[in-house]
Design an enzyme around this catalytic site. Structure first.
Site, PDB file in Angstrom:
ATOM      1  N   HIS A 150     -30.812 -23.493 -24.338  1.00 32.13           N
ATOM      2  CA  HIS A 150     -31.898 -23.897 -23.442  1.00 32.13           C
ATOM      3  C   HIS A 150     -31.398 -24.204 -22.038  1.00 32.13           C
ATOM      4  CE1 HIS A 150     -31.118 -28.193 -24.713  1.00 32.13           C
ATOM      5  NE2 HIS A 150     -31.477 -28.416 -23.465  1.00 32.13           N
ATOM      6  N   ASP A 191     -28.569 -23.763 -30.822  1.00 26.15           N
ATOM      7  CA  ASP A 191     -28.845 -23.924 -29.394  1.00 26.15           C
ATOM      8  C   ASP A 191     -27.585 -23.796 -28.533  1.00 26.15           C
ATOM      9  OD1 ASP A 191     -29.945 -24.536 -26.953  1.00 26.15           O
ATOM     10  OD2 ASP A 191     -31.029 -26.298 -27.646  1.00 26.15           O
ATOM     11  N   SER A 239     -27.431 -32.336 -22.553  1.00 26.14           N
ATOM     12  CA  SER A 239     -27.546 -31.048 -23.218  1.00 26.14           C
ATOM     13  C   SER A 239     -26.334 -30.208 -22.886  1.00 26.14           C
ATOM     14  CB  SER A 239     -28.791 -30.319 -22.749  1.00 26.14           C
ATOM     15  OG  SER A 239     -29.846 -30.676 -23.566  1.00 26.14           O
TER      16      SER A 239
END
Ligand code: ARG
Ligand code: GLU
Length: 716
Positions: free
Chosen positions: A88, A224, A651
């Protein structure tokens, strides 16, 4: 006597449990680990020294951790500049290289050699060269009797000087950030590498598996990750993209451990958490949870509903809006979780209890009274003043500026110049803006959003904050938003790529009038005017006063709880957070294990549901149990949870074991724990990590990109 002893016992128990309770909370500045935290980390299993983690003189883990793009973290995993971050985080980049014919979002992308790696103008990574406390220099000649405005000016001037000194004669970037709400300041020096190429990304059905349905949720099965490579010039120095650049050789990269994790294992997350507000008062938490989050949630819900219908109806629109949709959905869901978490935790009551203690303490001596007794009553007053402006601001950003044509119109302001040189340059940049805007623009979708959000603005914001344009909508269109939208979108030159580009190309000072008469521009301008006149100045004035209270309140809290080790709120500077691999009990009668595996992906498999459509190749590997060296107990581990205190920006952060090896990639938090940006609950707050073994399995077995694995240092 017996009574006293049992009373003491209770007190001791409360103290112990509260110490234990808050054990994994905190985002620590790496240079302070040595004095504040390394002993505790080692007691919890960490085998590293503070110097192994952060050192200015020797290569240390910090040299393998970067700011990736504008808001993520990445880590180096080979001596040839190979870098891992989240899918992402690379999503926008992958999307930019995608089209209906070459759909890397759907199919994934793998460069099988360095020649095939894709360059990404605008994408960079930043390495931290060093950090340093500069509080004295920043607060030089600042006195407590100054007004806040004078104080700000003096501080900015001092910061400018520091930055000039730090970047003189080198090509570094320098930033000064405030810590503890203006009580301390730190200087950060970065080296920025601008040639960062896309190496690999799994299909969205892996990298985004579970999509927005599973986003913020556990149990989770998202692969991810995406892989990039940092390039440098021949001297290993930063350089703009050039075919002659070579892979960057990092001072340090992470070895990867395939040994896996057990419950209770020490883990550490090293990265760039973006923003937390842990030291707010009950008044602020009330405003956010009652008067801000519910509106933001409602507005985004509407936008998402409209976009989704159009994306489901057209592949072209799906690709155009997938990245925007994910971005909007992400915080929409986060705010829902945050509000539930705050409520369940009784966050407001807990804040009130602390404030009661503070009030008692602040009134306990004349000196304290003079410094601190006024703070909480002032807070109360200021938040009640701020509230309506905060609402208007929320609506301005989440409705007016959420309309794409308003965003685009706004950009045209840069053409309103009488300097021909500036105009020439700005026309060029405006043409680029226009190109990327229309690549991902579907006018009918935006028009529906426009109609709904303009209406919601009117219905929810006090009339004093209504821009003048609403008069026109009322008098000329009889409050028929559809009719008004038909007018704007058919008459504006800004809603159509060809007309827009022609308008930009032919723009002269004479075109300014035409721009000012354009209906989309007029609408946008009307909102901006209202915001500049009626919201911004008041919002800022009140907030400046609140900032000053924050500074004093923080100082007071630290003085009152002088035994507690405080950490500064996240502000996108490098932090270390540590905890342990941990399961949790989300609600009565439910226990979540700390890990998931490939079998769980197959359990969710459903070709009918977009978010759960497992790729055939992965199914095949599953059916044949073709797991190679990544097999554990008959399956492949996919994700795990731990109690590290993380937030947005973390992230892509490396999740590291006690020896400093990479065991996973951080990518999310659990929904029950999303209030940790405001209040951390050790029983509920978990970060979600992609197990590095699933990443390796996908790269190797699914994508057949084993040359990338060969580049890494794998510990078995
Ligand atoms: N919740 C994660 C984070 O805050 C992942 C977001 C991207 N994924 C998505 N489905 N929108 O960034
Ligand atoms: N997904 C988040 C990010 O983009 C990390 C999750 C969180 O907010 O903790 O940084």
């Amino acid at each position: 006597m017996k009574k006293i002893i049992s009373y003491l016992l209770v007190v001791i128990l409360i103290i112990i449990s509260s110490l234990k309770l808050r054990a994994d909370e905190g985002m620590w500045l790496p240079i302070l680990l040595e004095t504040l935290k390394i002993k505790d980390m080692q007691a919890k299993g960490c085998k590293l020294s503070a110097e192994d983690i952060y050192s200015v003189n020797n290569a240390s883990l910090k040299d393998a951790v970067v700011i990736f793009g504008g808001g993520c973290t990445g880590e180096l995993v080979s001596e040839k500049g190979l870098l891992i971050t989240n899918h992402h985080c690379g999503y926008g980049t992958i999307q930019k290289h995608s089209s209906v014919e070459k759909d890397y979002l759907t199919n994934g992308f793998w460069a099988m050699s360095q020649e095939e790696e894709l360059s990404n103008p605008g994408l960079s990574v930043k390495f931290l060269v060093r950090m340093e406390e500069v509080t004295d220099a920043v607060l030089k000649d600042v006195s407590e009797t100054m007004t806040e405005v004078m104080r700000h000016e003096k501080i900015s001037a001092n910061i400018d000087t520091l930055i000039k000194q730090a970047t003189k004669g080198n090509q570094y970037l320098a930033v000064v950030e405030s810590m503890f709400l203006g009580n301390n300041y730190y200087l950060f020096i970065y080296e920025e590498y601008k040639d960062v190429r896309l190496v690999g990304a799994p299909p969205s059905a892996i990298g985004k598996f579970g999509g927005d349905t599973d986003n913020w949720m556990w149990p989770r099965h998202t692969g991810d990750f995406s892989i990039f490579r940092v390039y440098a010039d021949k001297d290993n120095k930063p350089a703009e993209y050039s075919a002659d650049n070579v892979p960057y050789k990092p001072k340090k990269f992470f070895p990867i451990s395939m040994k896996g994790v057990k419950e209770g294992d020490f883990t550490m997350v090293f990265g760039y958490p973006g923003s937390t507000t842990e030291y707010l008062t009950s008044y602020a938490v009330k405003m956010i949870s009652e008067n801000e989050n519910p509106h933001q949630i409602k507005l985004r819900e509407k936008r998402l509903e409209i976009m989704k219908a159009d994306m489901d109806a057209s592949d072209k629109v799906r690709i155009q809006y997938s990245s925007k949709y994910a971005g909007i959905a992400n915080y929409w869901k986060k705010w829902i979780g945050e509000n539930r978490g705050l409520k369940k935790l009784d966050a407001i009551e807990k804040k009130e209890a602390l404030e009661e203690d503070f009030t008692k303490w602040a009134n306990s001596s004349p000196e304290l009274k003079a410094k601190y007794a006024n703070i909480l009553p002032e807070y109360k007053k200021l938040y009640s003043q701020l509230s309506p402006y905060n609402l208007a601001l929320t609506y301005f950003f989440e409705s007016a500026l959420a309309i794409e044509i308003i965003q685009f119109s706004n950009k045209f302001n840069r053409l309103k110049t009488h300097n021909s040189e500036t105009l020439k340059n700005n026309k060029e940049s405006m043409l680029n803006t226009s190109k990327s805007f229309f690549k991902d623009y579907n006018m009918p979708t935006d028009k529906k959003v426009f109609i709904s959000l303009l209406k919601m603005y009117k219905e929810n914001v006090p009339t004093e904050f209504l821009p003048k344009i609403y008069k026109l909508i009322e008098t000329k269109y009889n409050n028929d938003y559809q009719a008004y939208a038909d007018f704007v979108y058919s008459k504006s030159v800004l809603s159509n790529e060809e007309k827009s580009n022609a308008f930009i190309n032919n723009f002269t000072t004479k075109s300014i009038k035409k721009l000012e008469n354009d209906p989309a521009y007029q609408l946008s301008n009307s909102f901006i005017e209202m915001y500049m006149e009626k919201v911004k100045p008041y919002f800022e004035t009140i907030n400046n006063q609140i900032d000053s209270l924050h500074r004093h309140y923080m100082k007071g809290l630290m003085e009152m709880q002088s035994d507690k080790i405080f950490y500064p709120d996240a502000n996108f500077t490098m932090r270390v957070t540590y905890g342990k691999v941990d399961d949790y009990y989300p609600r009565d009668g439910v226990h979540y294990k700390f890990y998931t595996n490939l079998d769980g992906i197959m359990e969710k498999d459903n070709p009918e549901i977009y978010d759960y459509d497992v790729p055939d190749k992965l199914k095949e590997l599953y059916i044949n149990k073709d797991y190679g060296q990544y097999e554990v107990d008959g399956s492949v581990p996919v994700c795990f949870t731990a109690s590290n205190h993380t937030t947005g920006g973390n992230s892509g952060s490396p999740v590291i074991d006690a020896d400093g090896n990479l065991i996973g990639v951080n990518f999310d938090r659990n929904w029950e724990g999303t209030m940790s940006d405001i209040m951390y609950d050790p029983n509920q707050c978990r970060n979600i990590t992609l197990d590095i073994r699933y990443l390796l399995f996908i790269v190797d077995k699914f994508a057949g990109a084993s040359h990338l694995i060969d580049e890494m240092t794998i510990i078995k």
